[in-house]
Design a protein around this motif. Sequence first.
Motif, PDB file in Angstrom:
ATOM      1  N   LEU A  10      41.000  36.111  38.478  1.00  0.00           N
ATOM      2  CA  LEU A  10      41.759  34.983  37.934  1.00  0.00           C
ATOM      3  C   LEU A  10      40.903  33.730  37.812  1.00  0.00           C
ATOM      4  CD1 LEU A  10      45.201  35.370  39.732  1.00  0.00           C
ATOM      5  CD2 LEU A  10      44.602  35.990  37.405  1.00  0.00           C
ATOM      6  N   GLY A  11      39.781  33.717  38.531  1.00  0.00           N
ATOM      7  CA  GLY A  11      38.853  32.599  38.386  1.00  0.00           C
ATOM      8  C   GLY A  11      39.215  31.438  39.293  1.00  0.00           C
ATOM      9  N   PRO A  12      38.257  30.517  39.476  1.00  0.00           N
ATOM     10  CA  PRO A  12      38.516  29.354  40.337  1.00  0.00           C
ATOM     11  C   PRO A  12      39.444  28.355  39.674  1.00  0.00           C
ATOM     12  CG  PRO A  12      36.361  29.168  39.302  1.00  0.00           C
ATOM     13  CD  PRO A  12      36.914  30.513  38.899  1.00  0.00           C
TER      14      PRO A  12
ATOM     15  N   VAL B 132      53.918  33.945  41.013  1.00  0.00           N
ATOM     16  CA  VAL B 132      54.004  34.934  39.940  1.00  0.00           C
ATOM     17  C   VAL B 132      55.455  35.061  39.488  1.00  0.00           C
ATOM     18  CG1 VAL B 132      53.527  37.312  39.250  1.00  0.00           C
ATOM     19  CG2 VAL B 132      52.064  36.178  40.934  1.00  0.00           C
ATOM     20  N   LEU B 133      55.647  34.974  38.195  1.00  0.00           N
ATOM     21  CA  LEU B 133      56.941  35.239  37.569  1.00  0.00           C
ATOM     22  C   LEU B 133      56.788  36.509  36.744  1.00  0.00           C
ATOM     23  CD1 LEU B 133      59.842  34.518  36.647  1.00  0.00           C
ATOM     24  CD2 LEU B 133      58.804  33.122  34.836  1.00  0.00           C
TER      25      LEU B 133
ATOM     26  N   GLN C 255      48.509  29.468  29.815  1.00  0.00           N
ATOM     27  CA  GLN C 255      47.118  29.025  29.824  1.00  0.00           C
ATOM     28  C   GLN C 255      47.032  27.515  30.039  1.00  0.00           C
ATOM     29  OE1 GLN C 255      43.989  30.757  29.192  1.00  0.00           O
ATOM     30  NE2 GLN C 255      45.212  32.529  29.799  1.00  0.00           N
ATOM     31  N   GLN C 256      47.928  26.789  29.419  1.00  0.00           N
ATOM     32  CA  GLN C 256      47.914  25.335  29.564  1.00  0.00           C
ATOM     33  C   GLN C 256      48.203  24.922  30.995  1.00  0.00           C
ATOM     34  OE1 GLN C 256      50.685  23.363  26.993  1.00  0.00           O
ATOM     35  NE2 GLN C 256      49.547  21.446  26.994  1.00  0.00           N
ATOM     36  N   ALA C 257      48.977  25.723  31.703  1.00  0.00           N
ATOM     37  CA  ALA C 257      49.285  25.442  33.111  1.00  0.00           C
ATOM     38  C   ALA C 257      48.201  25.953  34.047  1.00  0.00           C
ATOM     39  CB  ALA C 257      50.636  26.055  33.483  1.00  0.00           C
ATOM     40  N   GLY C 258      47.098  26.486  33.488  1.00  0.00           N
ATOM     41  CA  GLY C 258      46.001  26.990  34.320  1.00  0.00           C
ATOM     42  C   GLY C 258      46.196  28.402  34.807  1.00  0.00           C
ATOM     43  N   GLY C 259      47.166  29.118  34.242  1.00  0.00           N
ATOM     44  CA  GLY C 259      47.450  30.476  34.697  1.00  0.00           C
ATOM     45  C   GLY C 259      46.978  31.535  33.732  1.00  0.00           C
ATOM     46  N   GLN C 260      47.406  32.746  33.994  1.00  0.00           N
ATOM     47  CA  GLN C 260      47.058  33.882  33.154  1.00  0.00           C
ATOM     48  C   GLN C 260      48.263  34.799  33.010  1.00  0.00           C
ATOM     49  OE1 GLN C 260      43.525  36.071  34.046  1.00  0.00           O
ATOM     50  NE2 GLN C 260      42.237  34.249  34.263  1.00  0.00           N
ATOM     51  N   VAL C 261      48.242  35.574  31.921  1.00  0.00           N
ATOM     52  CA  VAL C 261      49.308  36.537  31.643  1.00  0.00           C
ATOM     53  C   VAL C 261      48.737  37.936  31.795  1.00  0.00           C
ATOM     54  CG1 VAL C 261      51.019  37.350  29.981  1.00  0.00           C
ATOM     55  CG2 VAL C 261      50.343  34.938  30.009  1.00  0.00           C
TER      56      VAL C 261
END
Length: 618
Positions: free
Chosen positions: A392-394, A403-404, A447-453
Motif C-alpha cells: 500500500l506504500g508509505p 477498510v470498507l 486515491q484522492q483520500a490517499g487510499g487504494q482500491v
Amino acid sequence: MTQKAKTIDGPQPAPAPGAEPSSARAEDAPLRRFGVGLSRRYVMVSRVTVGLSYPFWHLLAPDGAADPWFVWWVIGAIFVAVGLMAAVPGVPDRLLHRLFHFCPWLVTAHLFLLAHVNEMQPFFAVGSALALLSTATQLRTLPSLVAYGVFATTLGGTLYLLEPDPRKLAYWIGLLPVLVLAWHRLSVQIDAADAVEHQQEELERRVRERTAELTRAYEQLQRELEERELLQEQLRLSQKMQAVGRLAGGIAHDFNNLLTVIGSYGEFVLAKSEDPATRRDVSEMLRAGDKAAQLTSRLLAFARGGVTQPVMVDLNEIVSDSAGMIGSVTGEDIDASVVLAERILCIRADRDQLDQVLLNLVLNARDAMPDGGKLTIATRNHGPDDPETAGLGPHGPVEGWAVLSVRDTGVGMDPETQSRAFEPFFTTKPADRGTGLGLAMVYGTVQQAGGQVRLTSEPGQGTCFELWFPAFRSEATVSRKAARRTLPSAGGQCVLVVEDDPDIRQITRRALRDAGYVVLDAEDGDVALVVLEETRLSVELVLTDVVMPHMSGFELAERIAERRPELPVIFMSGHLNHPSLRERELPPDISLLSKPFTPADLLEHVGLALAEARSRTD
C-alpha cells in the motif's frame, strides 16, 4: 586391413556393424575405468607383427636343445589369427580382448616349458624372464594383471616341484621383482581409479550445486520479470488514468461554468414566472442540468481534482447513515447485510464523496445480481504492520488502515473486464443503464483520500471491492448534524466577487444584489487587490474563483490575509486539478462553493461565511 581403428575397452561413441551389443560392453566397465584404450588397429598390427617374427627366434636356439620348431610356428600362427580377427567387424570386442591377452600367456608357458626341459639354459631362461617382464608391463587392466601373476606363479611353482633344482629356485626367486612390479602397477591403477572416481563425484557434486544455483537464479529472475511486468502494467494504467483524468478535469471545469450559468438563469426565470407551462419547462431544464452536474462531478472525482472538503469521518457512520438508501436501492430480492467493526479508525475524506462512492458500489452490486443474491457491506481495521497492508506504500504517520468492503454474489467479472473496470466510460451495462463513470469516480475518490482500491472477482462467483483508507485515531469527527446551520439574512453587506469568466461574474453579481448585498467585482486577482485598496466601501467578504490567469485564488487569499487577516474568503471552482494547484491543500478557514451552483447555494455559503466572521469578532 583398412578398417577404421575402434576402441575395445574404452568408451565407444557408437557400435560398429557386427560389434557386440552395448550391454555386453557394459560388463567391461571396470576394465574401461582404468583407461585400457585398446583399439582394433593396435591389436591387428601388434599381433600380426609378433606372430610373423616369433618363429624366427627358434633359429637362435642352441644346437641340440629340445626345441620343436613347429611349436614356434603354431604360436606365431595363433598371433596372426588373432590379429586378422581384429580386422573382422563381426568379432565381438569382449572375445577379441580375451584372445589379445591369451597370446602372451601362451608365449610365457612355451618359454617356461623350454627352460624347464633344457635344464635352464641361458637362452631359454632369459627368454622366459623377458616374456614375463614384457607381459607384466604391458597388461593394462587390474583383472588381467592379477590373473597373469597367478598363472606365472602357479606355472613356475609347478615346474619346480616336478623337478627341484637350485638353479630353478634362484630363477624363480628372480621373479620376485616381477611380482613387485605387478603389485606396483596394481596399486597405481587402484589409486588412479580412486582418484578418477573422486574427481567424478566432485564434478557431479559441483554440477548439482551449480544446477541448483542456476535453477534458483532462474526462478528469481522469473519472479522479478513477473513483478516488473506487473509494475509496468500498473504504471501504464496509472499513466493512462492520469492522462484521461486531466482531460476529463479540464472538460468538466469548462462544463461546470456553463452549467452554473444555465442553472442560475433557469432559477431566475423560475422565481419570477407564474406561468405553469413555463415553470414546468424550466424545471425540466434544471433537472437535466442536475444530471449533467452529477456527470461532471463523477468526472472530477475520477480526475482526483474535484473541489473537496476533507474532514475526519467515521466509516461506520457513513454506512449507518446510508442503511435506508441501501435497502431502497437494492430491492426485496437482494439480501443486504451490514457488518461494522466495533471501533473503526477515522479517515480523512470528503463526506459527500464517500456517500456517492458507497451508492455507486451498491448500484453496481445490484446490477450484477439481476436474479437476486446477497450483498454484504463491512468495515474493519488493519494495523500499519499487518501483512495485508503490504504494497500500500508509505502514507506518513498513520495509525493503520480502515477498510470498507462491498461484496456481492453476482455474475462476477472476467480478467479482461477487471483490467478495465475503473476506466471512465467503460461499462458492460446497456446504454440506458450506466455511463461507465461509477467505478471511475470510486477510484478517483479513494486515491484522492490517499487510499487504494482492491478488486477481486471471478465469473459466476461474485465481486468484492475493498477500499483501503489511511486511518487515524481521532475523536474530532464531523457529523452531519453538527454541520447543519441556520442561513442568516442579508443586511447590505459588501461582497467582492473575483471571477475571470464574465458570465459567471454577471450571474453571481445579480444573485447577490437581488438578495440585498452590495457587490463589487474584478476579473482577476490583481484588479481585486486594487479594488480592496481604493474602494471606500467596507468589503466584508471576498468570493473568488480558484483557477484564474496571472494569480490563482490561493495566491489572492494569501495576499488578502497579509493585509486583512479578518476578511473571510470563499473559493468557488469547478475543480482544483490545475498543475499549479494540484498539490495545494485547502486552508481550514476557507469554505468552498462547488460549480455548478445555484443562487440558493451561493446565498447559503455567503450568509454562513459572514455569520462565522461576525461570531469571531463578537
